[in-house]
Design an enzyme around this catalytic site. Structure first.
Site, PDB file in Angstrom:
ATOM      1  N   ASP A  94       0.845  -1.195   0.000  1.00 51.99           N
ATOM      2  CA  ASP A  94       0.000   0.000   0.000  1.00 51.99           C
ATOM      3  C   ASP A  94       0.879   1.243   0.000  1.00 51.99           C
ATOM      4  O   ASP A  94       2.024   1.200  -0.451  1.00 51.99           O
ATOM      5  CB  ASP A  94      -0.937  -0.032   1.218  1.00 51.99           C
ATOM      6  CG  ASP A  94      -2.303   0.570   0.916  1.00 51.99           C
ATOM      7  OD1 ASP A  94      -2.387   1.814   0.806  1.00 51.99           O
ATOM      8  OD2 ASP A  94      -3.277  -0.185   0.782  1.00 51.99           O
ATOM      9  N   HIS A 118      -3.715   6.194   3.434  1.00 47.96           N
ATOM     10  CA  HIS A 118      -4.489   5.034   2.977  1.00 47.96           C
ATOM     11  C   HIS A 118      -3.941   3.744   3.575  1.00 47.96           C
ATOM     12  O   HIS A 118      -4.696   2.922   4.118  1.00 47.96           O
ATOM     13  CB  HIS A 118      -4.465   4.977   1.450  1.00 47.96           C
ATOM     14  CG  HIS A 118      -5.326   3.898   0.857  1.00 47.96           C
ATOM     15  ND1 HIS A 118      -4.880   2.607   0.670  1.00 47.96           N
ATOM     16  CD2 HIS A 118      -6.595   3.923   0.390  1.00 47.96           C
ATOM     17  CE1 HIS A 118      -5.844   1.882   0.118  1.00 47.96           C
ATOM     18  NE2 HIS A 118      -6.900   2.662  -0.066  1.00 47.96           N
ATOM     19  N   SER A 132     -11.258  -1.050  -0.532  1.00 48.50           N
ATOM     20  CA  SER A 132      -9.938  -0.989   0.115  1.00 48.50           C
ATOM     21  C   SER A 132     -10.053  -1.194   1.613  1.00 48.50           C
ATOM     22  O   SER A 132      -9.091  -1.600   2.268  1.00 48.50           O
ATOM     23  CB  SER A 132      -9.280   0.367  -0.145  1.00 48.50           C
ATOM     24  OG  SER A 132      -8.736   0.443  -1.427  1.00 48.50           O
TER      25      SER A 132
END
Length: 475
Positions: free
Chosen positions: A201, A243, A423
């Protein structure tokens, strides 16, 4: 500069297989049997080294070479020194402050050999060097251009961030409903201990309160291979975007994660500025994860990998169908290598809604995850569809307004946010997988996959959305 992933042609065969768009067609695909030969396919790094390309291979990953090949390399290095070009075996460090152009003018390129996924990443700074390499290798290797961007399916909504309430009780007890089995697992002492969880990620804020109490193995995978004079280092995890920190918090946060006692291995492969990555960076990230998982102290431990990223649904402008398909097949081989290594790959299905399926979620090797809210309603953005005979997603996870950690601000204040997207659903399912592997570490990755699917809570039909086997739960 031109970049290619070099894959042995002996591992590619023509057979009838569902195509990238779901049509039955004859196409070149990477076969399971011959993919296992990748680890010994050392001709590419040998030839690239002999051409003077700089090696950026992980320690211990270079294959042994014959005496004849060693003499050939030394001869190439001497020739480079005579012509004023720094060979790959030169000990002369780069000039301090030198620009990329200045440095690349002194060497013809660089490469990264990745035996665990069975490929070599090559960067050519000069056209004539690429031509030489093709002359040496093109008969045996496919040159797959690293030109198709990957990105994560960005969160479709996010709540306002807020500082952590230090008087708050364990968020795991509040966030995860009893029906999903997470509170019961934690009460029974099943919290992911002994399981390795890999995350590809944007990174992780290792000093956030959700993660600061543990040691996180972290690797930043740069766009260009690291210089041997400035090798990649094991550093404290960081995340300029947030994120990856959110994903890590859902799967493994110590206060509200599904599996708070897993060992985290985080590879930062997505640029925070563009929210994109490349096949080469993902390949290097997977190679690093498999390298960590295969260490002697880890070789018998179970592992799960979360991938909240994917290719665009169609070839981007300027990218040929052939190059796009080659990138897809290379990515599929990497996912397959995870399974071959007894690692369960959990993949976000995407946020493009019904009747759309992306990759790698559409690959049969992936455990593809769609999103539902906490009332079990399917999220309108959750991607689903049919690719040939495969229905995607395989399973659903909580992915609407999920509360988790984000990167700290400059005043060192720790923040949390609610985000939505597949996600977020994927790391929930990755956490569930880690709980199963914690309880039964001898189960194979495929057995754990089957267990997740067979134990799922069935969901009612929701228009054209497909929900796979239902909501992933632990029981």
């Amino acid at each position: 500069m031109k970049s290619y992933l070099l894959v042995p042609k002996e591992s590619i065969e023509t057979q009838a297989r569902v195509g990238p768009r779901g049509t039955e067609q004859g196409e070149r695909v990477l076969s399971r049997t011959t993919a296992l030969r990748f680890a010994v396919a050392n001709k590419a790094p040998d030839a690239l080294f002999a051409l003077g390309l700089r090696s950026a291979t992980l320690p211990g990953a270079r294959p042994p070479v014959s005496g004849q090949e060693e003499r050939r390399r030394k001869g190439k290095g001497a020739k480079s020194a005579r012509t004023g070009t720094r060979g790959a075996d030169s000990s002369t460090p780069p000039m301090p402050g030198a620009t990329v152009a200045e440095q690349t003018g002194a060497e013809p390129g660089s490469y990264r050999y990745m035996p665990l996924i069975g490929a070599t990443m090559a960067h050519f700074y000069e056209d004539h060097t690429e031509k030489e390499a093709r002359g040496e290798l093109e008969r045996d290797f496919e040159f797959i251009p690293d030109v198709v961007p990957l990105s994560f399916p960005g969160p479709v909504s996010a709540g306002q961030p807020g500082p952590r309430n230090r008087g708050m009780s364990s968020l795991a007890e509040r966030e995860w409903p009893d029906e999903c089995g997470v509170p019961l697992a934690h009460a029974q002492g099943i919290r992911g201990a002994g399981v390795m969880l890999g995350i590809l990620d944007t990174g992780v804020d290792a000093d956030h309160p959700e993660h600061a109490a543990r040691v996180i193995q972290f690797r930043y995978v740069s766009l260009f291979p690291n210089s041997p004079h400035n090798p990649a280092r094991d550093i404290r995890g960081f995340d300029p975007d947030g994120h990856g920190t959110h994903v890590c918090g859902i799967a493994a946060g110590v206060h509200h994660g599904v599996a708070p006692e897993v060992d985290l291995y985080v590879a930062s492969v997505i640029e925070s500025e563009t929210i994109r990555t490349s096949l080469g960076r993902v390949a290097a990230g997977m190679e690093w994860l498999l390298h960590q998982f295969s260490r002697p102290e880890n070789s018998t431990r179970p592992a799960v990998v979360n991938l909240s990223l994917g290719f665009p649904l169609m070839p981007p402008p300027g990218i040929s169908e052939a190059d796009y398909n080659l990138n897809l097949r290379a990515l599929q081989t990497m996912i397959r290598r995870l399974l071959d290594s007894n690692v369960l790959p959990v993949v976000a299905a995407g946020n493009s809604g019904p009747d759309t399926v992306g990759y790698p979620a559409a690959f049969p090797e992936s455990l593809a995850v769609g999103a539902v809210d906490f009332e079990r309603n399917v999220a309108t953005f959750s991607a689903s569809g049919t690719v040939g005979r495969r229905v995607v997603p395989d399973i659903m996870g909580y992915g609407v307004n999920v509360y988790s950690s984000t990167e700290r601000r400059c005043n060192n204040q720790a923040f949390y946010e609610r985000m939505s997207g597949t996600s977020m659903a994927a790391p929930y399912v990755a956490g569930i997988a880690a709980l199963y592997r914690c309880r039964a570490p001898d189960l194979t990755a495929l057995e754990v996959r089957d267990l997740i699917l067979s134990n799922a809570v069935k969901l009612p039909r929701s228009g054209t959305h497909k929900t796979g086997k239902g909501l992933a739960v632990f029981r």
